[in-house]
Write a protein that holds these residues in place. Structure first.
Motif, PDB file in Angstrom:
ATOM      1  N   LEU A   1       0.801  -1.224   0.000  1.00 34.73           N
ATOM      2  CA  LEU A   1       0.000   0.000   0.000  1.00 34.73           C
ATOM      3  C   LEU A   1       0.834   1.275   0.000  1.00 34.73           C
ATOM      4  CD1 LEU A   1      -2.924  -1.118   2.318  1.00 34.73           C
ATOM      5  CD2 LEU A   1      -2.919  -0.891  -0.176  1.00 34.73           C
ATOM      6  N   ALA A   2       1.917   1.312   0.747  1.00 33.47           N
ATOM      7  CA  ALA A   2       2.753   2.519   0.773  1.00 33.47           C
ATOM      8  C   ALA A   2       3.395   2.759  -0.595  1.00 33.47           C
ATOM      9  CB  ALA A   2       3.816   2.412   1.856  1.00 33.47           C
ATOM     10  N   ALA A   3       3.906   1.703  -1.224  1.00 34.80           N
ATOM     11  CA  ALA A   3       4.529   1.837  -2.546  1.00 34.80           C
ATOM     12  C   ALA A   3       3.492   2.199  -3.603  1.00 34.80           C
ATOM     13  CB  ALA A   3       5.249   0.546  -2.921  1.00 34.80           C
ATOM     14  N   THR A   4       2.309   1.627  -3.506  1.00 32.83           N
ATOM     15  CA  THR A   4       1.242   1.948  -4.448  1.00 32.83           C
ATOM     16  C   THR A   4       0.866   3.419  -4.335  1.00 32.83           C
ATOM     17  OG1 THR A   4       0.394  -0.317  -4.374  1.00 32.83           O
ATOM     18  CG2 THR A   4      -1.129   1.380  -5.135  1.00 32.83           C
ATOM     19  N   ALA A   5       0.714   3.913  -3.103  1.00 30.67           N
ATOM     20  CA  ALA A   5       0.382   5.330  -2.888  1.00 30.67           C
ATOM     21  C   ALA A   5       1.471   6.237  -3.444  1.00 30.67           C
ATOM     22  CB  ALA A   5       0.169   5.601  -1.399  1.00 30.67           C
TER      23      ALA A   5
END
Length: 180
Positions: free
Chosen positions: A114-118
């Motif tokens: 999720l952090a990388a996607t954001a």
């Protein structure tokens, strides 16, 4: 221009067709041994392929479990194995391809860091919209069935926010758009 105004403007639809951050296993193959299925070898092959796919997310497969079929699998038979990554289930569809026991497998789910996607969406949205946008999708790993969606929040400097809809694609990538 704020995100909310941009998102509501008729005809404005920001779409990114591929992110490199989430990955999934797409069509790999393995085989059963002569004398019956070697489920342990299949589980190991699936784990190895998923580990390769998830390297960029610094994730490894905890385990893979495949059902033990009562009869020797025949050409065209299918079953679902389950891989565990960060205590989350990733379903892997397995299909017997021929009489020699060759199988093909592909994940039914896409794993998102999720952090990388954001971060990826933030960069792309900023580039496409022409002003700074920060996206928050949460933390950790999220497993999403191919074709399904989840939401993130985009916030621009003035504080306006919009919902970002992320769709898991069958190639292991994703697409996103700012909801109108």
């Amino acid at each position: 221009m704020s995100i909310s105004r941009a998102a509501r403007r008729p005809g404005l639809r920001v779409v990114l067709s591929a992110l490199v951050f989430p990955l999934a296993l797409a069509g790999c193959s393995g085989s059963f041994s002569i004398g019956g299925p070697d489920y342990e070898a299949l589980e190991k092959d699936i784990a190895t392929e998923l580990d390769k796919a998830y390297t960029s997310m610094s994730r490894k497969v905890d385990s893979v479990k495949c059902p033990r079929l009562a009869d020797e699998p025949a050409t065209g038979d299918t079953f679902v194995c389950v891989a565990k990554v960060d205590d989350k289930d990733i379903r892997v569809d397995v299909r017997v391809e021929d009489e020699e026991g060759t199988v093909k497998f592909a994940t039914r789910d896409v794993a998102f860091d999720l952090a990388a996607t954001a971060a990826g969406i933030s960069t792309d949205a900023t580039d496409q919209l022409g002003f700074a946008v920060t996206v928050d999708c949460g933390q950790g790993l999220k497993i999403v069935e191919v074709g399904s969606t989840f939401t993130c929040t985009a916030i621009e400097a003035e504080g306006d926010s919009a919902t970002v809809v992320v769709t898991a694609r069958n190639d292991g990538g994703s697409s996103w758009e700012i909801a109108e």
